[in-house]
Design a protein around this motif. Structure first.
Motif, PDB file in Angstrom:
ATOM      1  N   ALA A 285      50.370  35.037  52.008  1.00 54.85           N
ATOM      2  CA  ALA A 285      50.903  35.442  50.709  1.00 54.85           C
ATOM      3  C   ALA A 285      50.037  35.042  49.529  1.00 54.85           C
ATOM      4  O   ALA A 285      50.031  35.745  48.507  1.00 54.85           O
ATOM      5  CB  ALA A 285      52.307  34.875  50.521  1.00 54.85           C
ATOM      6  N   ILE A 286      49.298  33.931  49.624  1.00 56.40           N
ATOM      7  CA  ILE A 286      48.477  33.570  48.456  1.00 56.40           C
ATOM      8  C   ILE A 286      47.414  34.632  48.185  1.00 56.40           C
ATOM      9  O   ILE A 286      46.930  34.757  47.056  1.00 56.40           O
ATOM     10  CB  ILE A 286      47.812  32.184  48.598  1.00 56.40           C
ATOM     11  N   ASP A 292      39.803  36.431  43.030  1.00 55.24           N
ATOM     12  CA  ASP A 292      39.069  36.125  44.254  1.00 55.24           C
ATOM     13  C   ASP A 292      39.760  34.994  45.001  1.00 55.24           C
ATOM     14  O   ASP A 292      40.729  34.400  44.521  1.00 55.24           O
ATOM     15  CB  ASP A 292      37.610  35.802  43.957  1.00 55.24           C
ATOM     16  N   TYR A 293      39.249  34.687  46.202  1.00 55.50           N
ATOM     17  CA  TYR A 293      39.956  33.747  47.073  1.00 55.50           C
ATOM     18  C   TYR A 293      40.046  32.351  46.459  1.00 55.50           C
ATOM     19  O   TYR A 293      41.088  31.696  46.556  1.00 55.50           O
ATOM     20  CB  TYR A 293      39.280  33.692  48.442  1.00 55.50           C
ATOM     21  N   ALA A 294      38.982  31.898  45.843  1.00 58.08           N
ATOM     22  CA  ALA A 294      39.019  30.570  45.221  1.00 58.08           C
ATOM     23  C   ALA A 294      40.088  30.522  44.132  1.00 58.08           C
ATOM     24  O   ALA A 294      40.819  29.524  44.008  1.00 58.08           O
ATOM     25  CB  ALA A 294      37.648  30.221  44.642  1.00 58.08           C
ATOM     26  N   TYR A 295      40.173  31.597  43.356  1.00 56.77           N
ATOM     27  CA  TYR A 295      41.201  31.648  42.310  1.00 56.77           C
ATOM     28  C   TYR A 295      42.597  31.644  42.929  1.00 56.77           C
ATOM     29  O   TYR A 295      43.511  30.968  42.446  1.00 56.77           O
ATOM     30  CB  TYR A 295      41.017  32.903  41.446  1.00 56.77           C
ATOM     31  N   GLN A 296      42.774  32.408  44.000  1.00 58.77           N
ATOM     32  CA  GLN A 296      44.079  32.463  44.663  1.00 58.77           C
ATOM     33  C   GLN A 296      44.490  31.088  45.172  1.00 58.77           C
ATOM     34  O   GLN A 296      45.642  30.664  45.006  1.00 58.77           O
ATOM     35  CB  GLN A 296      44.014  33.463  45.821  1.00 58.77           C
ATOM     36  N   THR A 320      37.626  26.107  51.066  1.00 54.55           N
ATOM     37  CA  THR A 320      37.822  26.555  49.680  1.00 54.55           C
ATOM     38  C   THR A 320      38.581  25.533  48.869  1.00 54.55           C
ATOM     39  O   THR A 320      38.199  25.212  47.729  1.00 54.55           O
ATOM     40  CB  THR A 320      38.551  27.907  49.664  1.00 54.55           C
ATOM     41  N   LEU A 321      39.668  25.015  49.415  1.00 48.80           N
ATOM     42  CA  LEU A 321      40.451  24.039  48.672  1.00 48.80           C
ATOM     43  C   LEU A 321      39.635  22.770  48.421  1.00 48.80           C
ATOM     44  O   LEU A 321      39.693  22.195  47.326  1.00 48.80           O
ATOM     45  CB  LEU A 321      41.752  23.712  49.415  1.00 48.80           C
TER      46      LEU A 321
END
Length: 585
Positions: A285-286, A292-296, A320-321
């Motif tokens: 869901a995120i 982009d993925y980092a922002y999500q 990423t986190l």
């Protein structure tokens, strides 16, 4: 919980958190699907990445799909978690949403819409307890249930996951959490999940972000006042009952994805309502948060998500986190809060003391005691909508009965979606009793019961009564979104022919009200049976008068799809049967 126990939990959490590296903390925030582990992703990744949780999505089962196979599988995963540096146990989650429905032979209870018709909190608690015991019998420790959505539009494919259209019903039946969680840490207790936070039942038609859906994963376009009055109360009730986890909705609120709603997740849920457990995201869901993925990732975590359901890309999420934390985009304090919440529930439910599975409830799995609870739930969920001339209750003695309709002898249709597989499937999908089998077991030996799925007018003649069981075929989530829901053509033919030839009782097996207005005058009796699960005998018990009807409509029964959405307080409210309607003998 007593203050001394709270203090002990807090102390254990602080002590363990102080020993953890950033990598170990992020691992605890990660949930992967069991199918993620293969030749490219060995099971040792559970140890090496310190994963906090695994899950089985709908239909994700070990070979054989028996309780024994489940226990062996979960224990193998747990062995990997315990071999990590700190030996933190994982928590294994399943979609046990109406019983332990993924597992063959489990007791499958009526879906929530049927439980809403019972208005019986104690029954819901008993169902929760029975489900928890069956989940425990397979080694899992966490169910993604109950769904506390307040469905506002029957066109929504998740209507049957809702207890009803008014928040009072879901608030009352949040008692199922007491059954799931019991006295946390004792045998036969599992973590519960209040979902989907918040407002997923109120999405506006045509706003879904999924192009294949109409309502699911859509936008709830309401004021904060209405959100609080209609959709928030069941979650308040769940928090008062000590629910361990809250799952966030795919849907949006006034254009902003719920997974990125810091105000609702942190300010309202955690601070204002005092939720002490942890927040889990929904499946992938995120990735629906724009950007982009980092922002999500940083948006979801900063909004208040504690554990992220990243079924197959756990390595990408972890990397990423970590990068976002090191870059200063996600505060260390946010990571520590998330991990503290996760560890607290693991300590609270005794996973550190008893990480491995037990066969203590193996004999109860799908057993007589649990099926008796399910049968009672079926009995109390039935809603009598019409009984012209007192055709019901039926006589079980020296009677000739014709049974017809597509759902009379189909266990898969009777159990609906989220049964063995995500979408469910027609046919003999598990162990249970169909409505036809229940009727045959109820009448005496001097009676005759014939079954013709779609009889002709000639075949329908000469019987004392005809019972036509009509309805839907299985679906789940947005796959079930519909613009209209009339009876299937063959069910229309069965109603026309049977009701034209003899006294007839029509039973609707469905996850929502179906449009029957054009044929209701042909029917002597009409019964809403919802999706009753595996115990079709409960339907026969009431039809033949062994039990009286108790159910009341948990949702408005419209005359036509053009009336939707329709609620009891609307101006010009003119349904076929109003919210709360239900007859007795």
């Amino acid at each position: 919980m007593e203050a001394s126990l709270e203090a002990k939990l807090d102390r254990r959490v602080r002590d363990l958190l102080a020993q953890m590296t950033l990598d170990e903390k992020i691992g605890q925030m990660t949930q992967a699907e069991r199918l993620a582990f293969n030749d490219q992703n060995p099971v040792t990744d559970i140890r090496d990445y310190g994963l906090g949780s695994l899950l089985s999505g709908g239909g994700s089962t070990p070979a054989g799909n028996t309780p024994e196979a489940w226990r062996k599988m979960v224990d193998e995963f747990q062995k990997q978690a315990l071999s990590s540096r700190l030996g933190i146990p994982l928590v294994y989650g399943v979609d046990a949403v109406h019983g332990h429905n993924n597992v063959y032979g489990a007791t499958v209870f009526p879906h929530n819409i049927g439980l809403g018709a019972t208005r019986n909190p104690n029954l819901a608690r008993l169902i929760g307890r029975a489900t928890a015991e069956e989940v425990s019998a397979t080694g899992a420790q966490w169910t993604f249930s109950p769904c506390l959505c307040v469905a506002q539009d029957e066109r929504w494919g998740r209507t049957y996951e809702s207890f009803g259209e008014e928040p009072e019903i879901a608030s009352s039946l949040a008692s199922i959490i007491d059954g799931y969680q019991g006295n946390p840490g004792r045998p036969g207790t599992v973590l519960a999940t209040a979902k989907h936070f918040v407002g997923d039942g109120g999405t506006k038609f045509g706003t879904s972000t999924n192009p294949n859906y109409l309502l699911d994963q859509g936008d709830t376009q309401v004021s904060e006042e209405e959100l609080r009055e209609r959709h928030l109360p069941p979650f308040k009730a769940a928090i008062k009952r000590g629910v361990s986890t809250v799952m966030v909705s795919y849907s949006s609120w006034n254009g902003t994805k719920m997974h990125g709603q810091k105000y609702l997740l942190t300010d309202v849920l955690k601070k204002e309502l005092g939720f002490k457990g942890f927040i889990i995201s929904d499946w992938h869901a995120i990735e629906q948060i724009p950007g982009d993925y980092a922002y999500q990732v940083r948006t979801g975590i900063n909004a208040g998500l504690d554990m992220i359901m990243v079924p197959f890309e756990y390595k990408k999420f972890i990397a990423t986190l970590k990068a976002e934390v090191l870059a200063g985009n996600v505060p260390q304090s946010r990571i520590d809060d998330a991990v503290s919440r996760i560890l607290r529930e693991k300590f609270r439910f005794g996973l550190f003391e008893h990480p491995y599975s037990s066969d203590r409830y193996a004999d109860e799995f799908g057993g007589k005691a649990h099926r008796a609870v399910a049968r009672k739930a079926v009995q109390e969920s039935l809603v009598l909508l019409k009984n012209e001339g007192g055709v019901l209750p039926l006589d079980a003695h020296r009677t000739r009965v014709l049974v017809a309709g597509t759902n009379a002898d189909d266990l898969g249709n009777q159990t609906g979606g989220w049964t063995i597989t995500w979408q469910g499937k027609s046919g003999k999908n598990t162990v249970g009793t169909t409505i036809l089998e229940g009727i045959r077991q109820t009448v005496d030996t001097r009676s005759t019961v014939d079954y013709v799925k779609t009889p002709t007018a000639e075949q329908s003649a000469g019987y004392d009564v005809g019972i036509v069981v009509v309805g839907e075929t299985p679906y789940a989530e947005g796959v079930g979104d519909r613009k209209d829901f009339p009876l299937k053509a063959e069910d229309q033919t069965a109603v026309d022919n049977v009701c034209g030839a003899t006294k007839c009782v029509v039973i609707v097996v469905s996850g929502r009200p179906l449009i029957v207005t054009d044929r209701v005058n042909k029917m002597n009796a009409l019964v809403a049976a919802w999706l009753p699960g595996t115990e079709g005998q409960g339907v026969a018990d009431v039809l033949f008068g062994h039990r009286n009807f108790k159910g009341k409509l948990p949702i408005t029964w419209p005359k036509a799809a053009a009336q939707l959405p329709s609620h009891k307080d609307d101006a010009g409210y003119d349904p076929l049967f109003p919210y709360g309607f239900g007859l007795k003998y």
